[in-house]
Design a protein around this motif. Structure first.
Motif: not given
Length: 298
Positions: A136-139, A184-190, A193-194
């Motif tokens: 989560e921190k890295s995201i 982005f494909d692997r993390s919708l949250k990323l 946030l972007t």
């Protein structure tokens, strides 16, 4: 290992022939596979190469032809491929990712040059999985970084109306965008946030941008707005993101509201041409949102 550090610094020398560089990597990787080099030392060697080898000239499309002929960008691209290949052969990707995640985040926080940043993002992609292994921190850290990185790509590789030149530049842009697309494909949250970062960047003070990378991206509202529009359209052109972006209509609407706010608040200070450019960016994004399924925007 002191010897390995010395070899790494020798590899950073621009006078070193690329064939020698690649042969050194092959020999060292064979030594690692034979058990003569510790995994931590081998990884450190690779990170030193991709983070500290400077690509010259920095300008991706140098105005001077002589600069293009002496460019080592092609060598760096091959180096990046070679490092990624070696890392993928070193064992359990999840374990390697655990080792490298913090190291790469620290390197990215130092705002590396565009090609070095690309190389480290690509390493993340090679070792990552779907769904992402990022903490989560890295995201959060990465969303801050990618905001500036993507805008910097657009700034360094601007669009061109000429069809032949434009095609070359779009291809070059996509080269730097691809690692972001995978993440982005692997993390919708990323991705979410972007987009939020981009929205806040529109109205942020031009004198003190606080977001992520932005080594060279322009700090004025007009350039930011047009760069953000270009990034959004590039993401939307990827088939896998056309539906995903429709799920993030709220975040995109915030970007549109930010653009409208800038146009209203700075209207009297803008020239006719500047107002036209802001409206053009707004229209490009709004046109994209019209293609979203209606139920997703409700």
């Amino acid at each position: 290992m002191l010897l390995l550090k010395s070899i790494a610094f020798c590899c950073l020398c621009h006078e070193l022939d690329s064939s020698v560089l690649f042969r050194i990597i092959e020999v060292l990787h064979s030594a690692y596979e034979a058990g003569h080099i510790q995994i931590a030392d081998h990884i450190s060697f690779f990170i030193t190469l991709v983070s500290r080898l400077k690509v010259c000239p920095e300008n991706i499309f140098p105005p001077n032809d002589s600069d293009a002929t002496i460019s080592n960008r092609g060598t760096f691209k091959l180096l990046t491929c070679m490092v990624c290949s070696c890392l993928s052969q070193m064992g359990d990707n999840s374990l390697l990712f655990l080792i490298l995640e913090r190291v790469i985040m620290e390197q990215l926080s130092q705002k590396p040059l565009l090609d070095n940043a690309y190389a480290m993002l690509r390493i993340l992609v090679v070792l990552d999985a779907k769904p992402t292994r990022l903490s989560e921190k890295s995201i959060v850290t990465l969303s801050n970084f990618l905001t500036g990185y993507l805008l910097d790509v657009v700034h360094c590789i601007p669009e061109d109306d000429d069809n032949s030149v434009g095609s070359i530049r779009r291809h070059a842009q996509r080269y730097y965008f691809v690692p972001c697309f995978f993440l982005f494909d692997r993390s919708l949250k990323l991705l979410t946030l972007t987009l939020n970062m981009m929205g806040s960047l529109i109205t942020e003070s031009t004198s003190s941008p606080s977001h992520g990378y932005c080594n060279r991206c322009a700090t004025d509202h007009l350039s930011r707005i047009n760069a953000i529009a270009s990034v959004l359209l590039s993401v939307h052109k990827e088939p896998k993101f056309q539906h995903v972006l429709s799920l993030l209509r709220t975040e995109i609407d915030c970007i549109l509201q930010g653009i409208s706010s800038v146009k209203t608040s700075e209207g009297s200070n803008l020239t006719t041409g500047e107002r036209h450019r802001i409206q053009y960016a707004f229209d490009r994004i709004e046109t994209t949102t019209r293609s979203f399924p209606q139920q997703m925007g409700m």
